[in-house]
Design a protein around this motif. Structure first.
Motif, PDB file in Angstrom:
ATOM      1  N   ALA A 198       0.838  -1.206   0.000  1.00  0.00           N
ATOM      2  CA  ALA A 198       0.000   0.000   0.000  1.00  0.00           C
ATOM      3  C   ALA A 198       0.868   1.249   0.000  1.00  0.00           C
ATOM      4  O   ALA A 198       0.602   2.217  -0.715  1.00  0.00           O
ATOM      5  N   GLU A 199       1.949   1.230   0.787  1.00  0.00           N
ATOM      6  CA  GLU A 199       2.832   2.397   0.838  1.00  0.00           C
ATOM      7  C   GLU A 199       3.540   2.605  -0.492  1.00  0.00           C
ATOM      8  O   GLU A 199       3.734   3.732  -0.935  1.00  0.00           O
ATOM      9  N   LEU A 200       3.928   1.506  -1.150  1.00  0.00           N
ATOM     10  CA  LEU A 200       4.584   1.632  -2.441  1.00  0.00           C
ATOM     11  C   LEU A 200       3.634   2.222  -3.477  1.00  0.00           C
ATOM     12  O   LEU A 200       4.025   3.057  -4.303  1.00  0.00           O
ATOM     13  N   THR A 201       2.378   1.800  -3.412  1.00  0.00           N
ATOM     14  CA  THR A 201       1.366   2.383  -4.295  1.00  0.00           C
ATOM     15  C   THR A 201       1.214   3.872  -4.012  1.00  0.00           C
ATOM     16  O   THR A 201       1.102   4.695  -4.928  1.00  0.00           O
ATOM     17  N   ASN A 202       1.224   4.232  -2.739  1.00  0.00           N
ATOM     18  CA  ASN A 202       1.076   5.636  -2.358  1.00  0.00           C
ATOM     19  C   ASN A 202       2.209   6.507  -2.892  1.00  0.00           C
ATOM     20  O   ASN A 202       1.979   7.604  -3.409  1.00  0.00           O
ATOM     21  N   ILE A 203       3.444   6.033  -2.775  1.00  0.00           N
ATOM     22  CA  ILE A 203       4.568   6.867  -3.199  1.00  0.00           C
ATOM     23  C   ILE A 203       4.541   7.067  -4.710  1.00  0.00           C
ATOM     24  O   ILE A 203       4.844   8.151  -5.209  1.00  0.00           O
ATOM     25  N   GLY A 204       4.117   6.034  -5.445  1.00  0.00           N
ATOM     26  CA  GLY A 204       4.001   6.176  -6.894  1.00  0.00           C
ATOM     27  C   GLY A 204       2.939   7.185  -7.280  1.00  0.00           C
ATOM     28  O   GLY A 204       3.127   8.007  -8.194  1.00  0.00           O
ATOM     29  N   THR A 205       1.808   7.140  -6.578  1.00  0.00           N
ATOM     30  CA  THR A 205       0.712   8.067  -6.864  1.00  0.00           C
ATOM     31  C   THR A 205       1.095   9.502  -6.511  1.00  0.00           C
ATOM     32  O   THR A 205       0.842  10.438  -7.284  1.00  0.00           O
ATOM     33  N   LEU A 206       1.701   9.684  -5.355  1.00  0.00           N
ATOM     34  CA  LEU A 206       2.101  11.026  -4.930  1.00  0.00           C
ATOM     35  C   LEU A 206       3.130  11.623  -5.886  1.00  0.00           C
ATOM     36  O   LEU A 206       3.109  12.824  -6.175  1.00  0.00           O
ATOM     37  N   PHE A 207       4.021  10.782  -6.376  1.00  0.00           N
ATOM     38  CA  PHE A 207       5.004  11.244  -7.359  1.00  0.00           C
ATOM     39  C   PHE A 207       4.310  11.734  -8.629  1.00  0.00           C
ATOM     40  O   PHE A 207       4.635  12.804  -9.173  1.00  0.00           O
ATOM     41  N   ALA A 208       3.329  10.963  -9.101  1.00  0.00           N
ATOM     42  CA  ALA A 208       2.583  11.359 -10.296  1.00  0.00           C
ATOM     43  C   ALA A 208       1.825  12.656 -10.067  1.00  0.00           C
ATOM     44  O   ALA A 208       1.818  13.554 -10.928  1.00  0.00           O
ATOM     45  N   PHE A 209       1.187  12.789  -8.904  1.00  0.00           N
ATOM     46  CA  PHE A 209       0.441  14.003  -8.595  1.00  0.00           C
ATOM     47  C   PHE A 209       1.360  15.225  -8.570  1.00  0.00           C
ATOM     48  O   PHE A 209       0.986  16.317  -9.015  1.00  0.00           O
ATOM     49  N   THR A 210       2.570  15.037  -8.039  1.00  0.00           N
ATOM     50  CA  THR A 210       3.527  16.142  -7.966  1.00  0.00           C
ATOM     51  C   THR A 210       3.900  16.637  -9.359  1.00  0.00           C
ATOM     52  O   THR A 210       3.895  17.852  -9.640  1.00  0.00           O
ATOM     53  N   VAL A 211       4.197  15.697 -10.257  1.00  0.00           N
ATOM     54  CA  VAL A 211       4.600  16.075 -11.615  1.00  0.00           C
ATOM     55  C   VAL A 211       3.452  16.746 -12.362  1.00  0.00           C
ATOM     56  O   VAL A 211       3.648  17.748 -13.067  1.00  0.00           O
ATOM     57  N   VAL A 212       2.231  16.221 -12.211  1.00  0.00           N
ATOM     58  CA  VAL A 212       1.076  16.824 -12.879  1.00  0.00           C
ATOM     59  C   VAL A 212       0.847  18.247 -12.371  1.00  0.00           C
ATOM     60  O   VAL A 212       0.540  19.159 -13.152  1.00  0.00           O
ATOM     61  N   SER A 213       1.000  18.452 -11.077  1.00  0.00           N
ATOM     62  CA  SER A 213       0.798  19.791 -10.503  1.00  0.00           C
ATOM     63  C   SER A 213       1.789  20.795 -11.081  1.00  0.00           C
ATOM     64  O   SER A 213       1.422  21.913 -11.460  1.00  0.00           O
ATOM     65  N   ILE A 214       3.058  20.402 -11.148  1.00  0.00           N
ATOM     66  CA  ILE A 214       4.068  21.278 -11.733  1.00  0.00           C
ATOM     67  C   ILE A 214       3.797  21.491 -13.225  1.00  0.00           C
ATOM     68  O   ILE A 214       3.993  22.573 -13.780  1.00  0.00           O
ATOM     69  N   GLY A 215       3.278  20.435 -13.866  1.00  0.00           N
ATOM     70  CA  GLY A 215       2.995  20.508 -15.296  1.00  0.00           C
ATOM     71  C   GLY A 215       1.971  21.569 -15.654  1.00  0.00           C
ATOM     72  O   GLY A 215       2.036  22.163 -16.741  1.00  0.00           O
ATOM     73  N   VAL A 216       1.011  21.813 -14.782  1.00  0.00           N
ATOM     74  CA  VAL A 216       0.014  22.862 -15.038  1.00  0.00           C
ATOM     75  C   VAL A 216       0.694  24.224 -15.191  1.00  0.00           C
ATOM     76  O   VAL A 216       0.375  25.000 -16.102  1.00  0.00           O
TER      77      VAL A 216
END
Length: 466
Positions: free
Chosen positions: A376-394
């Motif tokens: 579950a934690e590994l899934t979380n870190i992958g998701t948070l990483f994706a969210f971070t990049v998308v946020s900067i991408g805006v």
């Protein structure tokens, strides 16, 4: 010369073009909202509420869900803008391809393969536990060897029900997206009714003394709890993977993403408040906390109904996770970065059926043989990483393509995207060191595959290999 340089660069960007897809656009805003709720309401509300309360936050789990929900809300706004301006399958992978370039897109895509695949396997294992509990309630016991993942010391070798449900979901997904979303809508209605029943009944059994102390582990417990329960929210980004199958993506995708997240955040907060009010938080470290709370106050019949609703809820999570992964693989394959087998579309169902079955068989294997609770934690870190990049991408896309048509615009740019990125990184830092090591190891494997296969076969490579 500059174009040639861009085409051979690791940062060559995919142009934003009009939608030209083999997939059938049949989904509307309501379909997307139920898809999002289907992905979000499940394991988080029926399992993680109790575990996080007992081990991290106590009654303060309410604040953990609120904190995680706020971070997700900022990220959801960023996803909504991208979904309305880049209406193509692939979610964060596709967004980063148009904004940052191919190498960043590959890293995010590889990251999301891990997220969707292992999250699906973990959810299938959770579904199996509830299903076997229901079977036991009617006097049916499976052979112990087939009840759990490979562990000879405990006499278990294969979780057969986890594998079977994975393959059943694959069958549903390959029949057609409209059929899958119709089944998802029915199951979402059932589990929302069950959640509302728990709220309506449970509120009369709340003992306010159970909320004292409210923060037994302090604020650090709240933040650790937020990093843990973040798994409960990861499904909303799967809505954006449906972009090419949406009739009006610029309008309907933002509605589906934001509405589903808002509904689920409210339900998480209310359920966790009632749950910790019924049962002392130290007793909630069980695999079925919501049903356990009703058993605790001797409402066993009601607990059985909740267990049935939990199975339905977890089924929809599995359906949307596997759907999201199949569309991600489709997009990466169509761009030449993965084998073309994953983008082969069935003429009858108009779905990437072959790729869906390949991914599903692999997921079924992991769900059957390997205990995945710790992932579950590994899934979380992958998701948070994706969210971070998308946020900067805006922020980046606003500067590089200010005139791009956007059906939805994030307010207060760059403040909201910056807060989103900071919140995601903060939650990532709450995760264990071993989680970071495994995460970086997975990304390293992905980079090897990209340089050995994807880079030379990319559609953007003018000298591409077939």
């Amino acid at each position: 010369m500059s174009n040639l340089k861009d085409n051979t660069s690791l940062f060559r960007r995919k142009p934003i073009a009009a939608r030209d897809s083999q997939l059938k656009p049949v989904l509307g805003a309501l379909d997307l909202t139920t898809l999002g709720i289907g992905a979000i309401i499940g394991t988080g509300i029926f399992v993680l509420t109790g575990v996080a309360a007992a081990n991290y936050a106590g009654p303060g789990i309410v604040l953990s869900f609120l904190l995680a929900g706020i971070v997700c809300a900022f990220a959801a706004l960023c996803y909504a803008e991208f979904a309305s301006s880049v209406p193509a399958s692939g979610s964060a992978y596709t967004y980063s391809y148009t904004t940052f370039g191919e190498i960043i897109a590959w890293i995010l895509g590889w990251d999301l393969i891990l997220e969707y695949g292992f999250a699906s396997a973990a959810v299938a294992s959770g579904w199996s536990g509830y299903f076997q509990s229901l079977l036991s309630g009617v006097g049916i016991e499976l052979p112990k060897a087939l009840t759990s993942a490979f562990n000879p010391a405990n006499g278990t070798y294969f979780n057969i029900t986890a594998s079977i449900i994975t393959l059943v979901i694959a069958l549903l997904l390959t029949r057609g997206v409209k059929e899958a979303t119709r089944a998802n809508g029915i199951m979402v209605a059932i589990k929302l009714i069950v959640v509302l029943i728990f709220i309506g009944v449970g509120v009369f059994y709340v003992q306010p003394d159970n909320w004292t102390p409210f923060l037994p582990f302090g604020w650090s417990g709240v933040t650790a709890g937020a990093a843990t329960v973040f798994f409960a929210y990861i499904g909303f980004d799967a809505v954006s993977t449906a972009a090419e199958e949406v009739k009006r993506p610029q309008r309907d995708l933002p509605i589906g993403i934001i509405t589903s997240l808002a509904v689920c955040t409210v339900l998480y907060i209310v359920v966790s408040l009632i749950l910790t009010g019924i049962v002392p938080y130290k007793m909630l470290d069980v695999s079925h906390p919501v049903a356990f709370a009703l058993e605790f106050v001797h409402l066993n019949g009601m607990a059985w109904i909740v267990s049935l609703g939990a199975i339905t809820g977890i089924t929809t999570v599995l359906l949307v996770m596997m759907y999201g992964q199949s569309r991600l693989l489709y997009s990466m394959s169509r761009d030449g970065l993965l084998s073309p087998v994953f983008s082969k579309v069935s003429g009858k169902s108009q779905t990437p059926a072959v790729g869906t079955w390949i991914a599903s068989v692999i997921i079924a294997f992991f769900a059957g043989f390997i205990p995945l609770g710790s992932l579950a934690e590994l899934t979380n870190i992958g998701t948070l990483f994706a969210f971070t990049v998308v946020s900067i991408g805006v922020i980046v896309l606003r500067r590089t393509q200010p005139n791009l048509q956007r059906g939805f615009r994030v307010p207060l740019v760059p403040l909201i995207p910056i807060l989103s990125a900071i919140g995601c990184v903060y939650l990532m830092l709450q995760l264990k060191g071993m989680t970071w090591l495994v995460f970086f190891g997975w990304l390293l494997i992905g980079l090897v595959i990209y340089f050995l296969y994807g880079k030379s076969r990319s559609l953007l490579n003018p000298n591409r290999r077939s």
